[in-house]
Structures are given as C-alpha cells and as structure tokens.
Design an enzyme around this catalytic site. Structure first.
Site, PDB file in Angstrom:
ATOM      1  N   HIS A  22       0.833  -1.210   0.000  1.00 54.63           N
ATOM      2  CA  HIS A  22       0.000   0.000   0.000  1.00 54.63           C
ATOM      3  C   HIS A  22       0.867   1.259   0.000  1.00 54.63           C
ATOM      4  O   HIS A  22       0.679   2.156  -0.836  1.00 54.63           O
ATOM      5  CB  HIS A  22      -0.921  -0.006   1.221  1.00 54.63           C
ATOM      6  CG  HIS A  22      -1.863   1.165   1.266  1.00 54.63           C
ATOM      7  ND1 HIS A  22      -3.121   1.136   0.717  1.00 54.63           N
ATOM      8  CD2 HIS A  22      -1.712   2.413   1.796  1.00 54.63           C
ATOM      9  CE1 HIS A  22      -3.715   2.302   0.898  1.00 54.63           C
ATOM     10  NE2 HIS A  22      -2.880   3.093   1.556  1.00 54.63           N
ATOM     11  N   GLU A  23       1.806   1.311   0.915  1.00 50.59           N
ATOM     12  CA  GLU A  23       2.649   2.507   1.026  1.00 50.59           C
ATOM     13  C   GLU A  23       3.578   2.646  -0.177  1.00 50.59           C
ATOM     14  O   GLU A  23       3.940   3.763  -0.558  1.00 50.59           O
ATOM     15  CB  GLU A  23       3.456   2.465   2.328  1.00 50.59           C
ATOM     16  CG  GLU A  23       2.610   2.428   3.592  1.00 50.59           C
ATOM     17  CD  GLU A  23       1.656   3.619   3.719  1.00 50.59           C
ATOM     18  OE1 GLU A  23       1.915   4.676   3.101  1.00 50.59           O
ATOM     19  OE2 GLU A  23       0.635   3.488   4.414  1.00 50.59           O
ATOM     20  N   HIS A  26       1.939   4.861  -2.793  1.00 52.32           N
ATOM     21  CA  HIS A  26       2.103   6.286  -2.509  1.00 52.32           C
ATOM     22  C   HIS A  26       3.541   6.728  -2.805  1.00 52.32           C
ATOM     23  O   HIS A  26       3.769   7.780  -3.404  1.00 52.32           O
ATOM     24  CB  HIS A  26       1.785   6.576  -1.038  1.00 52.32           C
ATOM     25  CG  HIS A  26       0.362   6.309  -0.657  1.00 52.32           C
ATOM     26  ND1 HIS A  26      -0.714   6.787  -1.374  1.00 52.32           N
ATOM     27  CD2 HIS A  26      -0.168   5.619   0.387  1.00 52.32           C
ATOM     28  CE1 HIS A  26      -1.847   6.417  -0.788  1.00 52.32           C
ATOM     29  NE2 HIS A  26      -1.539   5.690   0.272  1.00 52.32           N
TER      30      HIS A  26
END
Length: 428
Positions: A22-23, A26
C-alpha cells in the site's frame, strides 16, 4: 505455544506485505511527481531499524500494525520548525552552506559540527538559519542552508529538509490525486497477483456460474433434491446471475423457507428448501451445502487473478452496503484483533488459506481506504475533487480541521471495534 508463534509470524507476514505494498504505491507516484519522500516506514511507534538511501530514510518501527510514507509538506509530515533558543549542531560544506543539522536530544555528534543557538530559521522558502555560534551572544550569524540538507530529528531519525518546491502541495492536482489513489491501486494489483498464484498452486479455481458442483452428503440441498450440474436461476423470486449473487442470497435467508428456480438438464423446476442457520463471528448465515464447479485449465487458473479479485471486491462492497441494514452493529466490523483471529485459523489451514486471507484483506483495505472519510485516502481524494470544482484548495486551517475530525472519528471507531473484537473472540 507453537500455534501462537505461527499465528504471530503469519500475522506479521500478512500485515507487513499489505502495508508495504500500500505505502509503496504512494511512494512510487510521489517520487514520479517530484514530491520529496522524507521517510518510508513499516510499522508504527519507536523505530527499530533506520537507514538512508538517496533522499529517503527507511525505517522499521516496533508495532507491526501500520506504516506511512512521509511526504514533504503533507498532513503526515512533522514540522521542522525550530523554536528560538533551541540548541543545534550544524555541519557545513566548502561553500559554507549547512548540509546537516542535528536537532536530536540524543548523543549524536557531527564531524566538525558547530553549536548554534537558534534565533530564527527558515527551512522552506529562504533556506537559512540565524543564531548565536558557540554561545557567543554578541553577534547573530546567518547560515545559508543547502537545498538538499538533512536534519537529525528528536528521535534520531535523519531526514531531508522540505523546501517548498518539493512539497506535496507543489505537485499538480492530478498528481496529488494519483498519489492519494495509488495505495489502494497497489492493493488491488496485489490481490490480482495473489489470486493468480493461488490458482496455479492449488491446480483448480472455482467457477462463478450458478451451476452446482459437489453436493454435501445429508445437506439441505441433497435432501431437497438438488444435484451436481443443476443451475439455479432464481432465489426467492430474485434472478441470480453468478455464484456471488447466489451465495449472498442464500446466506441472507437463514432458517427461512426459500423457493428456488432450478434448471436440471432440459427441464426447469421449482424446489423449496430452508437454509440451515450457521453462526459466525456473532452473525447468522444461511447454508444449504453446495460447492462451486471448479476449472483446471491453466488459462482459467491465471485469469482467477482477475475473477477472484472481482468476486471478492463485489462481496466487500455488498458487505459495506449492508453495514446498516437491519441496524448498525460492531459485529459487522473487524479490526486488528479480528484479523489476528482469522490469521490463526488461516495459519492452521495451510499456506493457500493464508494467501486467500492476504488477497481478501488487500481488496478490503483497498476499498475501505477509498471511502470518502477524512484521514483516509478517499477523504483526501474528496478534497482533491473539491479543489478541482472550486479551482483552489481549502484553506490550510479548514483542511486541518477536517482531517483532525476524521482522525478522531477513526480512532474512536477503532477503539470501539477493537474492544468489541476482544469480547467476541477472547471473552465470550
């Protein structure tokens, strides 16, 4: 003891992958958009390991229940504001520019460091520090700060300073929206990959048609006359087009007499049965004892990456839509404790079950993060949308108020869900 250790290791493995992926979304799009990523962290709380590569510090922190990408100027970024009177140590280059600044309370020294008591500082626009050198209060000196200088923060983590041109808000609106969406995008991609791996490893994948596979002996379905190969067309007068809809309809009717329209060979007939009542996590579900048809060819097993992800996403969206149906209940939600309990069951069932849990949670996290709730990625996307309509962003004060309100709401909800999960799984 062995089972507990296995569960803990599996939990850290699953949660670690989910957070990292997920990170990473980003992180990747922030880098591509020219936004400085000051820190990439797996875990929360005090740091265990830290190292720097390029312009980013990478940390592993003690609590394996989250993570973050700290982008310059974003909500998650801590202020570098140094208060007047603060003692720091600076290191300069040949051009007499500050290249490192130690604001840590820990015993860290800089090679040929110069002690300075801060009087004024600007690490965003002007890039300078004013203060008293070596305790000499007779003269305020000004030190220019290099654009790529680093600062050692209070906990000892060294990060790059955040000049205005590399801050999150300096990126174009579409770039910021893409950065906010990228975490969930990565979760969806992860789920597709994991479902494809599952299809390859187990040698077969379930069909999403309404055609019945194996009928469980002495089940409700067998006693009602259902047979392998039958295709269910309607449940309680409602058409069902795929297995997901069929399963959802049957699960919603525990203990209720239900009329089915079934195609058996060339004939269409009506069968009436009453789904058995199954209790799970404080909720009741209907079950009749049928299994899906399975496919074994390699193309279907690979395409299961997409079909499995789609089916799971449909189930998650249906669960969200029914969250308030029949009254809101915390039993319809699950936090880290519920995930840990499900991880224990998956670990006992084997590696495929762990992968299924990983894929399900990845879809779940991806969708939930896109909900338009402040402090979630969906809330940030909503603010991006508002900015696009207004042609200017909300004021910093208003945006902060919205984000803080969302954060407080999420913390209260998480506390309530966790407390409820502890009672559900470990006390009752």
């Amino acid at each position: 003891m062995h089972n507990t250790l296995l569960t803990i290791i599996t939990f850290i493995f699953v949660f670690g992958i989910l957070v990292f992926v997920h990170e990473l979304g980003h992180f990747f799009f922030a880098k591509k958009s020219g936004v400085l990523v000051r820190e990439f962290s797996i875990g929360m709380g005090p740091k265990l390991v830290a190292f720097r590569r390029g312009t980013t510090s990478y940390t592993i922190r003690i609590l394996p229940v989250g993570g973050y990408v700290r982008m310059a100027g974003a909500q998650e970024d801590e202020s570098d504001e140094l208060q007047p009177g603060t003692m720091v140590t600076i290191q300069t280059n040949a051009a007499n520019e500050v290249i490192r600044l130690n604001a840590s309370q820990k015993k860290q020294t800089l090679f040929q460091g110069i002690p300075v008591q801060i009087s004024e500082v600007d690490l965003v626009d002007g890039l300078w520090i004013k203060g008293y050198e070596n305790g000499d209060e007779t003269e305020i000196k000004t030190f220019n700060v290099n654009h790529d200088a680093t600062i050692i923060e209070a906990d000892g983590t060294e990060v790059q300073i955040a000049p205005k041109d590399v801050q999150f808000q300096s990126a174009k609106l579409w770039q910021r929206a893409l950065i906010n969406f990228a975490g969930s995008l990565n979760n969806f991609i992860l789920a597709i990959v994991v479902f494809a791996i599952i299809g390859l490893l187990q040698g077969f994948v379930p069909s999403n048609s309404t055609t019945l596979g194996h009928i469980v002996d002495n089940s409700v379905a067998q006693k009602a006359g259902l047979k392998e190969g039958d295709a269910i067309q309607k449940v309680a007068d409602q058409p069902v087009k795929n297995w997901t809809e069929l399963q959802t309809m049957l699960q919603s009717r525990p203990g209720k007499e239900t009329k089915l329209v079934v195609k058996q060979g060339s004939m269409t007939k009506q069968i009436t049965l009453t789904p058995a009542t199954i209790k799970s996590n404080g909720q009741k579900f209907g079950q009749i004892g049928v299994q899906q048809v399975v496919k074994r060819n390699i193309s279907d097993r690979l395409l299961y990456g997409f079909s499995g992800a789609y089916t799971t996403a449909a189930n998650v969206l249906h669960a969200l839509a029914n969250l308030f149906h029949g009254g809101f209940s915390l039993n319809k939600l699950g936090g880290p404790v519920a995930i840990f309990a499900n991880t224990e069951q998956a670990a006992k069932a084997g590696f495929i079950s762990v992968l299924l849990l990983l894929a399900f949670l990845s879809i779940n996290i991806g969708i939930v993060n896109l909900l338009p709730i402040p402090a979630l990625d969906g809330g940030k996307l909503l603010l991006n949308f508002v900015e696009a309509i207004r042609r200017k962003p909300l004021s910093e004060d208003k945006e902060n108020m919205v984000q803080i309100a969302g954060f407080i709401f999420l913390m209260l909800l998480m506390f309530a869900v966790t407390f409820n999960d502890v009672i559900r799984y470990f006390i009752k």
